[in-house]
Design a protein around this motif. Sequence first.
Motif, PDB file in Angstrom:
ATOM      1  N   PRO A 220       0.812  -1.216   0.000  1.00 46.05           N
ATOM      2  CA  PRO A 220       0.000   0.000   0.000  1.00 46.05           C
ATOM      3  C   PRO A 220       0.847   1.268   0.000  1.00 46.05           C
ATOM      4  CG  PRO A 220       0.094  -0.956   2.196  1.00 46.05           C
ATOM      5  CD  PRO A 220       0.976  -1.792   1.344  1.00 46.05           C
ATOM      6  N   HIS A 222       0.580   5.871  -0.055  1.00 41.72           N
ATOM      7  CA  HIS A 222      -0.309   7.005   0.215  1.00 41.72           C
ATOM      8  C   HIS A 222      -0.626   7.801  -1.030  1.00 41.72           C
ATOM      9  CE1 HIS A 222      -0.449   6.279   4.410  1.00 41.72           C
ATOM     10  NE2 HIS A 222       0.864   6.315   4.526  1.00 41.72           N
ATOM     11  N   GLU A 279      -5.633   5.266  -0.641  1.00 43.68           N
ATOM     12  CA  GLU A 279      -4.578   4.267  -0.682  1.00 43.68           C
ATOM     13  C   GLU A 279      -4.447   3.652  -2.080  1.00 43.68           C
ATOM     14  OE1 GLU A 279      -3.718   1.297   2.681  1.00 43.68           O
ATOM     15  OE2 GLU A 279      -4.759   0.132   1.158  1.00 43.68           O
TER      16      GLU A 279
END
Lengths: 455, 481
Positions: A220, A222, A279
Amino acid sequence: MTTLAAITSIESELASVVGEANVRNEQVEINGVVPAVSVSPGSTEEVVAILRLVSERELVVAPAGGFTRQQVGGVPERIDVLLRTERLNQILQYDPGDLTIRVCAGLRLGEMQRQLAEHQQWIPFDPPQAATASMGGLLATASFGPLKQGFGSLRDFCIGIQFVLAEGKTGKGGGNVVKNVAGYDMMKLMIGSYGSLAVITGANFKVFPKPRQTRTFVCPFHSLQEAINFRNQVIQSPLAPMCMELISPAAGEYLSDPPVVNDPDHYAPAQPTAKPLQEWQMVVRVSGSDNILARCRRELGSAVGRELEGAAEEQFWRWVSDFEHSVNQRHRNAMVVYTHVTIQDVTTAAQALEKAAPDYNFVPAMVGRVGTGNLVMGFVPLPVDPPSAMQYANCASEFRGLLPPGSSAMVVQCPKEAKAYFDVWGSTPTDLKLMREIKHALDAKNILNRGRFIV
Amino acid sequence: MNASVVRQLRKIVGHETVLDRPEDLALYEYDAGVDKSRPGAVVFAHNTEQVSKVMRLAHENKIPVVPRGAGTGLSGGAIAAKDAIVLSTARMNRILEVDIPNQRAIVQPGVVNLEMSNAVVKYGYYYAPDPSSQKACTIGGNVAENSGGPHTLALGVTVNHVTGIEAVLPDGRIIELGGKTQDCCGLDLTGFFVGSEGTLGVATKITVRLTKLPEAVTTLLAIYNSIQDAANTVVAITQSGVTPAALEMLDGWLLRAVEAAVHAGYPLDSAAVLLIELEGMKEAVEEQAETVKAVCMAQKAREVRRAKDEAERQLLWLGRKTAFGAIGRISSSYYTQDGVIPRTKVPATLAEIERISQKYNLQIGNVFHAGDGNLHPLILFDGRDPQQREDSRSAAKEIMSFCLSLGGSITGEHGVGREKINLMPYMFSEDDLEIMVRVRNVFNPESLLNPQKVIPETRMCREITGPLPKAKVEPVDGVPV
């Protein structure tokens, strides 16, 4: 004879070719157009006979396999005969030792994979709706899935093809050996021709040993940029991933089995989220022994959020393959665009989606093969002030305008009403005049899929 | 060639770059195959615009044009009839752009294959298709022939590594096909163009895909006392689940000829060797090397050696890549075949080639891409002896008919060209060929560009489709045929 009269008279003639049970009046529609009659030939000879009959009368034919991608393309002016390949579903020859298989066009990919799996082999090919899609249809639509990253696509596996022209003449290209340059590469011409040049009746493929063990790492980030930076690192690393997928924040919603549909027309998350989605996920799938998987894990380092294996892993990738199908099932008015860009233009394309979609009241959601530049982009209508038919066209136009030159953006799904306002295929770097001349050379009367493809 | 046409050609490309004196033309009357024919003029174009002008001039005067790269082709694809213009792309040899982040390069057609790789190796990339002639052959020629090479087993042939083409049609029109993206909207005419043997257009710019160099590479040399054991190993490796980057075979006679020429380190007393290359992550390469070694030993290999270092690895490959040159030292004339068979039929086919060799009393050496069933039997003969010349052709035809009887192909990577045009009707029906001609006519309606190549005239088909000599198929060592 009027068209209507021609169709009435042809029904009995078609029945004499294929038997009455194989001529039907099906209630299926293609972008709102209902075919006058549907016919299921049981052999290439019957395909030839059918096409001779219809081309003499200049009727319009739409070939159909598993019926998974029939809504792609322009609205047909009319469809007189739906030519179904469902009965042409045999495996003609499979030599596990030679790693080659010869099949008829109507064979479903799921069935082919099942047969191959008995010998620990597969075709590394995972397009949407793999269980029901037919090999002929997959070839015609140049379908692809996440495995394109590691293994390429149908143009790399298809070693031979058999087809029938609209006039009823049979043709072929290639053969049943893995290396062959005799004659023109008719496979390349037919793959992605959307049934506009000929009816594909069979094809030969090379197949591969199935990896014994795979692992998927979900990483993941940002922001889009962080995810792309990570992708660049993976490209530079010694890893050779089978799949390397970018999943946008809103796309996660569609990576699951179809839930209860909250609202068939608009964006309506199953679980409303409190904070804005942000995400971006990079998902990397690799294969090999424990030792190799451990090395891959080390190379990917701290970016890895979670790992998937076994049944959960299989299911995850099935969801990624079926992303567009899932979007379609949840929102009948969604727009899906296949976007082909260079590897480095993935960022620009993703930003273009994030910009163009909200401008016209769509929620952007994408998955994509970011190691090869083949992206699947969903535009999901918002419930408040949803876009009008005209706005689909405007949105596609803005999106295309934001892409670098040489990119392709094909709208593979949108409401049929919107198709009146724009060209779903979009521009192509390849010479259009030549494409049209080839169409004319092989189907002078424009019998096959009239008005549906770029040619 | 008409003096006025020559004058106009010189006006287009410059005085020095048009050849029309017989002594100059003699150098352009052959390729690396067996056919010969002297062209009317040879023109060296420097850019797309010149190619376009030459094509238009030829078109207006109805003069056939034959494009030519380095002339290393093996099927007569670059051989021109006596009144034709040979259009050489040798001077169009610039790499126009290297785009590492997108894994692409844009090149002119005359760029030599190996130079492409050399230009990007510093970035950790290379151009994967590697024909044995890669030190000389051009990317333009590779595109025309859809060339392969030893390392195409895992990575594919030229068509798998080309994403865009700019080409000039016979009437001088410049067209674009594809670009830098892996796929694009519309028909895949880039894919269709590759392998069209210069009969659709002259490629003037080619966008190629660059491949990342693997982390590790290793080369194994498996040595056999029996050629059948080596052949059985090929089948067994394929079935083991390992896909080597390359899997090559040389028979005993041929490897002795190679040793005499380059001292590659092949054992002189063996009946055959397999050259097996593995590449990828180092852990994967180690594991595969163990698997492959075990498979070889189980198939009665006498010994499996592994190149200790890069120098030794290069030496093993030097032997393979110079095999044809080595034969040139021994025999004035040889005839290379390019048949393809299903991989499991390698053992049976080698037995058949041995039978044919004995029948005609001609030495036939075998060096080939065993991993994908692409054979290159080399038939040696004395070119001065008409009987031997005739016998070599008969032997070639028998080998080819055997390949076809197994469901194979007449050419895996050398192309049909002029040499195998008469064999096309054995693979394709008259309708199949007629459809191909229809598409060709879209690009090249008067067949002025590379005429009489690839597709035989329909009329001719009927005349030459006699039965091929019936192939005799015998089981070998329990291998089903």
